[in-house]
Enzyme design. Structure first.
Site, PDB file in Angstrom:
ATOM      1  N   ASP A   1      47.570  33.085  34.832  1.00 13.61           N
ATOM      2  CA  ASP A   1      45.885  33.066  34.214  1.00 13.61           C
ATOM      3  C   ASP A   1      46.667  32.516  32.048  1.00 13.61           C
ATOM      4  O   ASP A   1      45.613  31.521  32.197  1.00 13.61           O
ATOM      5  CB  ASP A   1      46.197  34.935  34.298  1.00 13.61           C
TER       6      ASP A   1
ATOM      7  N   LYS B   1      44.113  29.633  30.412  1.00 12.99           N
ATOM      8  CA  LYS B   1      43.295  29.586  28.612  1.00 12.99           C
ATOM      9  C   LYS B   1      44.268  28.583  28.332  1.00 12.99           C
ATOM     10  O   LYS B   1      43.246  28.391  27.566  1.00 12.99           O
ATOM     11  CB  LYS B   1      44.163  31.187  29.165  1.00 12.99           C
TER      12      LYS B   1
ATOM     13  N   GLY C   1      38.949  43.333  29.586  1.00 11.84           N
ATOM     14  CA  GLY C   1      37.320  44.283  30.195  1.00 11.84           C
ATOM     15  C   GLY C   1      36.502  44.154  29.766  1.00 11.84           C
ATOM     16  O   GLY C   1      35.687  42.963  29.478  1.00 11.84           O
TER      17      GLY C   1
HETATM   18  N1  LIG Z   1      37.402  41.207  34.258  1.00  8.63           N
HETATM   19  C1  LIG Z   1      37.558  40.876  33.111  1.00  8.63           C
HETATM   20  O1  LIG Z   1      38.423  41.401  32.379  1.00  8.63           O
HETATM   21  C2  LIG Z   1      37.235  39.652  33.154  1.00  8.63           C
HETATM   22  C3  LIG Z   1      37.774  38.662  31.649  1.00  8.63           C
HETATM   23  C4  LIG Z   1      37.324  37.575  31.429  1.00  8.63           C
HETATM   24  C5  LIG Z   1      37.245  37.163  32.180  1.00  8.63           C
HETATM   25  N2  LIG Z   1      36.523  36.903  33.843  1.00  8.63           N
HETATM   26  C6  LIG Z   1      35.886  36.647  34.537  1.00  8.63           C
HETATM   27  O2  LIG Z   1      35.030  36.914  34.827  1.00  8.63           O
HETATM   28  C7  LIG Z   1      34.784  37.025  36.443  1.00  8.63           C
HETATM   29  C8  LIG Z   1      34.761  37.849  37.745  1.00  8.63           C
HETATM   30  O3  LIG Z   1      35.790  38.622  36.758  1.00  8.63           O
HETATM   31  P1  LIG Z   1      35.582  40.171  37.369  1.00  8.63           P
HETATM   32  O4  LIG Z   1      36.766  40.351  36.426  1.00  8.63           O
HETATM   33  O5  LIG Z   1      34.437  40.487  36.330  1.00  8.63           O
HETATM   34  O6  LIG Z   1      35.448  40.522  38.737  1.00  8.63           O
HETATM   35  P2  LIG Z   1      34.734  41.190  40.074  1.00  8.63           P
HETATM   36  O7  LIG Z   1      34.536  42.776  39.148  1.00  8.63           O
HETATM   37  O8  LIG Z   1      34.993  40.814  41.216  1.00  8.63           O
HETATM   38  O9  LIG Z   1      32.956  41.111  39.831  1.00  8.63           O
HETATM   39  C9  LIG Z   1      32.526  40.103  40.849  1.00  8.63           C
HETATM   40  C10 LIG Z   1      31.855  40.190  40.810  1.00  8.63           C
HETATM   41  O10 LIG Z   1      30.631  38.575  41.486  1.00  8.63           O
HETATM   42  C11 LIG Z   1      30.183  39.249  42.937  1.00  8.63           C
HETATM   43  N3  LIG Z   1      30.259  37.935  43.466  1.00  8.63           N
HETATM   44  C12 LIG Z   1      31.821  36.911  43.836  1.00  8.63           C
HETATM   45  N4  LIG Z   1      31.603  36.512  44.829  1.00  8.63           N
HETATM   46  C13 LIG Z   1      30.122  36.718  45.659  1.00  8.63           C
HETATM   47  C14 LIG Z   1      29.667  35.191  46.053  1.00  8.63           C
HETATM   48  N5  LIG Z   1      30.023  35.051  47.123  1.00  8.63           N
HETATM   49  N6  LIG Z   1      28.256  35.943  45.962  1.00  8.63           N
HETATM   50  C15 LIG Z   1      27.584  37.152  45.735  1.00  8.63           C
HETATM   51  N7  LIG Z   1      28.271  37.640  44.504  1.00  8.63           N
HETATM   52  C16 LIG Z   1      29.478  37.104  44.550  1.00  8.63           C
HETATM   53  C17 LIG Z   1      30.782  40.521  43.253  1.00  8.63           C
HETATM   54  O11 LIG Z   1      29.099  41.313  44.165  1.00  8.63           O
HETATM   55  P3  LIG Z   1      30.570  42.571  44.499  1.00  8.63           P
HETATM   56  O12 LIG Z   1      29.810  43.684  43.277  1.00  8.63           O
HETATM   57  O13 LIG Z   1      29.220  42.992  45.308  1.00  8.63           O
HETATM   58  O14 LIG Z   1      31.418  42.382  44.890  1.00  8.63           O
HETATM   59  C18 LIG Z   1      30.339  41.387  41.953  1.00  8.63           C
HETATM   60  O15 LIG Z   1      30.111  42.109  41.091  1.00  8.63           O
HETATM   61  C19 LIG Z   1      36.354  35.905  36.507  1.00  8.63           C
HETATM   62  O16 LIG Z   1      35.998  34.367  36.776  1.00  8.63           O
HETATM   63  C20 LIG Z   1      37.185  36.618  35.319  1.00  8.63           C
HETATM   64  O17 LIG Z   1      38.155  35.514  36.157  1.00  8.63           O
HETATM   65  C21 LIG Z   1      36.991  38.537  33.758  1.00  8.63           C
END
Ligand SMILES: NC(=O)c1ccc[n+]([C@@H]2O[C@H](COP(=O)([O-])OP(=O)(O)OC[C@H]3O[C@@H](n4cnc5c(N)ncnc54)[C@H](OP(=O)(O)O)[C@@H]3O)[C@@H](O)[C@H]2O)c1
Length: 414
Positions: free
Chosen positions: A181, A185, A282
């Site tokens: 990760d 970055k 977050g």
């Molecule tokens: N979480 C963090 O703190 C954070 C920080 C910086 C960057 N990021 C980045 O943000 C991105 C998402 O992370 P996250 O933690 O928010 O993930 P997450 O909670 O798994 O959310 C992903 C979302 O995308 C939807 N999704 C995934 N695959 C899909 C598909 N094939 N078709 C349609 N919808 C789809 C999911 O739908 P469902 O709800 O129906 O499952 C969910 O709503 C990643 O690239 C991650 O590296 C996250």
């Protein structure tokens, strides 16, 4: 945020921002958000191609279908905001090309450092300066683990279990603990800081799985703190980009970054040192960066600001782009922990090996007695390849049972 801060956002953006469509995997999943159900769809391609959609926000993660969706949007001239570090660090150049060809912006403030403004400061505020080096704590999980090991003297496994129970670490912690990760970055930040395409696979990577409680204790005695650092440095005709555990002086600003917090310490030729600090992950902090990018695009569309996010890496790609120097050719100070026998002549044998590889010793301590003795050394600056050869020869000495740890020591100045 778009709903609760709608009035402030429309005043700042110069237009109202409406959430047109939300593509998800599971339409039946209950969702605690004030968005009418008929806005949810499960076909992200239809959402991206919908002519009423002006901006695509990609927060689904992973490579596919995210890559195809982002390329589709950019090539049809739709700006994209993404939080997807994995995608940017593996296909960044192709995405930048698609953005340039489609004359569409690609913004990714959320991809590194969650809620901490990093991309825009590097790309805009510091555009006039030359970056000498940046060192970042860009992974909250490993920083949490190292903080617990340092402050409570617990083992790495205990600290990881605590991180998992508090939701800071995934059930499979490999991406965090092994530095993947942080490497993604580091690649994104280095490509912005040094105007050169850098992929995650270009980044030398070592995680924290070799850092022991003894290393942490030695560091403390010597006036250092162990952190997992993403470091990129300008070396004239080349740059270095790497992720590895490092000992930093306890009074360095990065040493005070505790728990799951992130920070990037930037050293510019003219601006000097500066540090950006905050929550690197977050939902709410990350959403702040995503919404900030969307507002920037809206402002430009409303005629209130310039087109944001011109791809900068293209300016130096090809001839004149600095190459990435291999880790073997880099110099650093090192900390070594040897398990050795407490016999006359051991230190002399160890010193001879260092001398043979032209690695000069800055300080040395011995702890314990008899077969349980430990020798702790700090070297002066030495080339990585010389140090590696030195460590191999030390391990082959009769009087050295093992070279238990080698950790790089970061100098206060680049
Ligand atoms: N979480 C963090 O703190 C954070 C920080 C910086 C960057 N990021 C980045 O943000 C991105 C998402 O992370 P996250 O933690 O928010 O993930 P997450 O909670 O798994 O959310 C992903 C979302 O995308 C939807 N999704 C995934 N695959 C899909 C598909 N094939 N078709 C349609 N919808 C789809 C999911 O739908 P469902 O709800 O129906 O499952 C969910 O709503 C990643 O690239 C991650 O590296 C996250």
């Amino acid at each position: 945020m778009l709903h609760e801060h709608a009035d402030d956002i429309s005043r700042r953006a110069g237009c109202r921002i409406e959430l047109a469509t939300v593509a998800v995997r599971d339409l039946d999943r209950p969702r605690d958000v004030p968005i009418p159900r008929d806005r949810f769809v499960d076909d992200p391609f239809a959402a991206v191609c919908d002519p009423s959609v002006d901006v695509v926000v990609e927060v689904m993660g992973g490579i596919e279908p995210a890559r195809s969706l982002v390329l589709e949007a950019l090539s049809s001239g739709k700006p994209v905001v993404t939080a997807n570090k994995e995608l940017l660090a593996s296909h960044g150049e192709a995405l930048m090309d698609a953005a340039a060809n489609g004359r569409a912006a690609l913004l990714f403030e959320a991809a590194v450092g969650g809620g901490i403004p990093l991309i825009r400061p590097l790309r805009e505020h510091l555009a006039g300066d030359r970056i000498a080096r940046f060192m970042g704590i860009v992974n909250g999980t490993t920083n949490f683990i190292l903080t617990r090991m340092t402050e409570q003297g617990i083992s790495r496994d205990q600290a990881l279990a605590e991180a998992q129970s508090m939701g800071y670490a995934e059930a499979d912690p490999t991406a965090d603990v092994e530095g993947f990760d942080a490497a993604a970055k580091a690649a994104i930040l280095a490509s912005i800081a040094f105007d050169v395409p850098v992929l995650a696979s270009d980044v030398y990577r070592q995680g924290i799985s070799t850092v022991s409680a003894d290393d942490i204790a030695s560091a403390r005695r010597l006036g250092y703190v162990v952190k997992l650092l993403a470091i990129a440095e300008s070396l004239g005709d080349s740059i270095s980009v790497r992720v590895h555990p490092a000992m930093i002086p306890h009074d360095h600003p990065l040493a005070s970054v505790r728990e799951s917090y992130n920070a990037v310490f930037i050293e510019g030729e003219r601006v000097g040192p500066l540090m950006l600090y905050g929550q690197g992950a977050g939902g709410d902090p990350t959403a702040t960066s995503v919404v900030g990018d969307v507002i920037d695009l809206a402002r430009s569309r409303a005629g209130r600001g310039p087109e944001p996010g011109a791809p900068t890496t293209r300016t130096r790609a090809g001839t004149g782009a600095p190459r990435i120097r291999p880790i073997d050719d880099l110099a650093s100070q090192y900390y070594l922990l040897l398990d050795a026998a407490d016999r006359p002549g051991v230190l002399a044998a160890v010193a001879t090996v260092f001398a043979a590889h032209e690695v000069s010793i800055k300080s040395v301590w011995q702890e314990g007695r008899g077969e349980e003795a430990q020798i702790v050394l700090i070297t002066h600056q030495a080339l990585e390849r010389d140090l590696a050869a030195c460590a191999r020869d030390l391990a082959a000495l009769d009087t050295v049972r093992s070279v238990r740890s080698v950790i790089r020591v970061v100098a206060a100045e680049p």
